[in-house]
Design an enzyme around this catalytic site. Structure first.
Site: not given
Ligand code: FAD
Ligand code: TPP
Ligand code: MG
Lengths: 577, 164
Positions: A50, A112-113, A162, A484
């Site tokens: 799911e 159930f469920q 259901k 990471m």
């Molecule tokens: C491993 C990892 C590393 C990351 N590193 C970075 C990084 O280096 N840099 C980075 O930027 N992010 C990074 N992120 C992502 C970060 O965690 C956030 O998800 C991201 O920065 C949020 O983006 P955003 O501010 O564009 O917001 P979004 O989550 O895209 O939010 C959108 C915003 O726009 C508003 N909005 C929606 N629709 C409208 C509309 N029609 N008009 C006006 N406003 C609207 C919403 O209210 C909200 O405030 C990383 C994520 C991961 C998993």
């Molecule tokens: C469901 C979930 N569990 C744990 C994490 C924490 N986490 C972030 S990046 C990462 C490693 C990802 O490994 P891989 O897919 O091999 O990517 P790589 O960083 O090696 O490119 C982990 C464990 C997560 N983001 N999501």
């Protein structure tokens, strides 16, 4: 027209123009599945978990802008869906998730469920409903789609007991064309006075920068943004979620900002005197240490959700409204202001600012070591992917280093081409999301950039891809590590690699083959491009490319916890300018 | 700073848990919360007391407004308003002390609504501060049990917090 509850559910989907539903059957939704069986307008795709159903619906939504729909059974079906729902919630993605529930007389009896789906999902949905009577299905469905897609979009869960879908009970069906909710009135237009003030600030600024986010894509504001930014000749940076809303190859684009953003983007944020934030929510990955964030800048913030404004960072000029109309109004007001005021040449004022920016650009912060001809660098793999796909594919990503490399090295020229989980950072998102993208865009190349950790979290969906002939290309950047995590352990835990080495990996080539797909393993840089060409030439096959990459490569630049934008750690290779 | 917030909310199953859940999920504190249906049965009225600096309270009101079930909201602390809380208090009341307690109740405009040979129950309405003062006045060791509703609030003036 007299219909049963189950038929009404399906008919509502038709009337909403829903073409595809991703789901998995079970006791509580059997009536609905029977109604699905007896028609052909709404096509159902059977996933293998799911979580995959919700991510697939999410991928469809992100790549089209239309709401995605998932259907799951009660109890474990609903709980399995929660990760997908939370993923969509954090990134404001419009979804309608239909969950089966035990029959109304059994609710609350630990039947159930039975789980309290409304209770469990409440903190990670825009809204949710429990339907108690067959008469309420049509209006509730209408409300669900209206809420999911309007204002700040988000997932809406509709929990359906259901007995409400009992095929023996039929009622007249009528789907409302419009719905009004007295308690829900998202902003439709920004405040004109505030917009005017914003335009004045933009024209006065000496070192302005646009910082744009996912909201520009969600609100279809890309065209208006490009027009305004070009006319102002200002630099622009984007969050991870906003990539593609402004063409990456454009001179004014500085790349992504934040934790793994570019040197030029982060330095420009740090030294700017005006930051114009549009549809971005000042996430902690973006701001770094809040006290050090944009110390010299006045901040304008355009967002449709008032609660995004001044949540983590003080804002000098808030504008609540949808990006597109606000940006259009800004452009209009700017043109009339310029005409009236005979402004001194605004472009000349910005000359010094652009000079500085070009200097920062000269740092070449994304440079990596290309001298090694034995080991594939993950960055090189992404660059090759860009080359082979002509920069025009839909790229879905999982979560980790590979996600950052994809964001940095695949320049996105258009919105809705970059599909990834930013807010929740859900490993396992990539493959099922790609299914949704491919179903919606059969004509377009869809690739998943993933890691050997992430891909195993929803690998079962390879079977779904086989069943429905979804020729996705899987680009596995196999570094043998939860990369990471390993990088953080190298930097902050003296290289104690606790539980971040992925041992006992399957043979991905054989694995792909056993699911009926094509598998390839590539180990040498010299073989990569030709192999990728070959993979993409197999138009009707899913190809799983297991690309063995440098196990110890790190993502640079990086802003460590507690640091400001100007305190990035740069790659040792970037100084080779 | 203490804020008292008035909310008109759809009278739907689960509406209350959305409000309560919001506070626990985001780490805001709820000092008190009162809810009852209004004269329009489809709406409930809540009065919520919370504490926080201006930024936090601004987020609280925005987050509350964002809940789909919330129809209208007013931070009563922004203007002049009236707060009333109801208290039922059981007090030890042996013969020797009855006169003193009775006159205290009168001074505070309360009512004695139950009497046994050893106790009184007093009903009292007023500002939360007044109820505090009464409890103090009867002495801690005399108090058997206190039940307070938490304040309900309404803004002064002709305008009402109603559907427009
Ligand atoms: C491993 C990892 C590393 C990351 N590193 C970075 C990084 O280096 N840099 C980075 O930027 N992010 C990074 N992120 C992502 C970060 O965690 C956030 O998800 C991201 O920065 C949020 O983006 P955003 O501010 O564009 O917001 P979004 O989550 O895209 O939010 C959108 C915003 O726009 C508003 N909005 C929606 N629709 C409208 C509309 N029609 N008009 C006006 N406003 C609207 C919403 O209210 C909200 O405030 C990383 C994520 C991961 C998993
Ligand atoms: C469901 C979930 N569990 C744990 C994490 C924490 N986490 C972030 S990046 C990462 C490693 C990802 O490994 P891989 O897919 O091999 O990517 P790589 O960083 O090696 O490119 C982990 C464990 C997560 N983001 N999501
Ligand atoms: Mg890995």
């Amino acid at each position: 027209m007299e219909l049963s509850g189950a038929e009404i559910v399906v008919q509502c989907l038709k009337d909403e123009g829903v073409e595809y539903v991703f789901g998995y059957p079970g006791g509580a939704v059997l009536h609905i599945y029977d109604a699905i069986f007896q028609q052909s307008d709404v096509k159902h795709l059977l996933v293998r978990h799911e979580q995959g159903a919700v991510h697939a619906a999410d991928g469809l939504a992100r790549s089209t802008g239309k709401p995605g729909v998932a259907l799951v059974t009660s109890g474990p079906g609903a709980t399995n869906a929660v990760t997908g729902i939370a993923t969509a919630y954090m990134d404001s993605i419009p979804l309608v998730v239909l969950t089966g529930q035990v029959a109304t007389p059994f609710i609350g009896s630990d039947a159930f469920q039975e789980v309290d789906t409304v209770g469990i999902t409440r903190p990670c949905v825009k809204h949710n409903f429990l339907i108690k009577r067959v008469e309420d299905i049509a209006t509730t469905m209408k409300k669900a789609f209206h809420l999911a897609t309007s204002g700040r979009p988000g997932p809406v869960v509709v929990d359906i007991p259901k007995d409400v879908t009992d095929p023996r009970i039929t009622i007249p069906y009528h789907y409302p064309t419009e719905i009004k909710m007295r308690s829900y009135n998202p902003a439709v237009r920004g405040h004109q006075g505030q917009i005017r003030r914003a335009v004045e600030l933009m024209l006065e600024a000496h070192s302005p920068i646009f910082y744009t986010g996912g909201g520009v894509i969600l609100g279809e504001g890309s065209e208006a943004l490009i027009a305004l930014v070009r006319e102002l000749n200002v630099p622009i940076t984007s969050t991870l979620m906003g990539l593609g809303s402004y063409p990456a190859s454009d001179r004014q684009f500085l790349g992504m900002l934040g934790m793994h953003g570019t040197y030029e983007a982060n330095m420009a944020m740090h030294e700017a005197d005006l930051v114009v934030a549009i549809g971005a929510r000042f996430d902690d990955r973006v701001t770094g240490h809040i006290e050090k964030f944009c110390p010299h800048a006045r901040i304008i913030h355009v967002d449709i959700d008032p609660s995004s404004i001044a949540k983590t960072v003080r804002v000098d000029l808030p504008i609540v409204g949808p990006v597109r109309s606000v940006l259009q109004d800004m452009l209009k007001q700017m043109r009339s202001l310029k005409q009236k005021q005979q402004q001194p040449n605004h472009h000349a004022t910005l000359q010094a600012w652009w000079q500085k920016i070009e200097q920062w650009r000269g740092m070449h912060c994304l440079r990596y070591d290309r001298s090694n001809h034995e080991v594939i660098k993950p960055q090189y793999a992404v660059e090759t992917l860009h080359k082979v796909t002509g920069g025009d594919a839909i790229i879905c990503s999982d979560v980790g280093q590979h996600q950052m490399f994809a964001a940095q090295f695949y320049p996105f020229e258009q919105p809705r081409r970059w599909i990834n989980s930013g807010g929740l950072g859900t490993m396992g998102f990539g493959l099922p999301a790609a299914m949704g993208c491919k179903v919606a865009h059969p004509e377009r190349e869809v690739a998943v950039v993933t890691g050997e950790g992430s891909i195993q979290m929803c690998i079962q969906e390879l079977a779904t891809c086989k069943q429905y002939d979804l020729p996705i290309k899987i680009i596995l950047l196999n570094n043998g590590y939860l990369g990471m995590v390993r990088q953080w352990q190298e930097f902050f835990y003296d290289s104690r690699y606790s539980q971040s080495y992925v041992e006992a990996l399957p043979d991905f080539v054989q694995l792909a083959q056993s699911y009926g797909h094509v598998g390839m393993r590539i180990e040498r840089p010299g073989d990569l491009e030709a192999a990728m060409q070959e993979a993409f030439s197999m138009k009707d096959r899913l190809v799983f490319m297991d690309i063995i990459v440098d196990p110890k490569e790190n993502v640079y630049p990086m802003i460590a916890a507690g640091k400001g934008h100007h305190e990035m750690v740069l790659s040792p290779d970037s100084e080779l300018v | 700073m203490r804020h008292i917030i008035s909310i008109l909310i759809e009278n739907e199953a689960g509406a209350l848990s959305r409000v309560a859940g919001l506070f626990s999920a985001r780490g805001y504190n709820i000092e008190s919360l009162t809810v009852a249906p209004t004269e329009d049965g489809s709406l409930s009225r809540m009065t919520l007391v919370t504490r926080g600096n201006n930024e936090i309270v601004e987020q609280i009101t925005k987050q509350l407004n964002k809940l789909i079930d919330v129809v209208k909201l007013l931070d009563l602390s922004d203007g002049e308003h009236i707060e009333r809380e109801m208290m039922l208090i059981k007090i030890r009341a042996e013969r020797a002390h009855r006169g003193e307690i009775t006159s205290l109740v009168e001074i505070f405009r309360g009512r004695i609504i139950d009497v046994t040979d050893a106790s009184y129950i007093v009903e009292m309405t007023g500002s939360p501060a007044k109820l505090d003062a009464f409890i103090k006045a009867v002495h801690e060791e005399m108090v058997v049990e206190v039940v307070r509703t938490g304040p309900s609030g309404i803004a002064r003036g002709a305008k009402g917090l109603v559907l427009s």
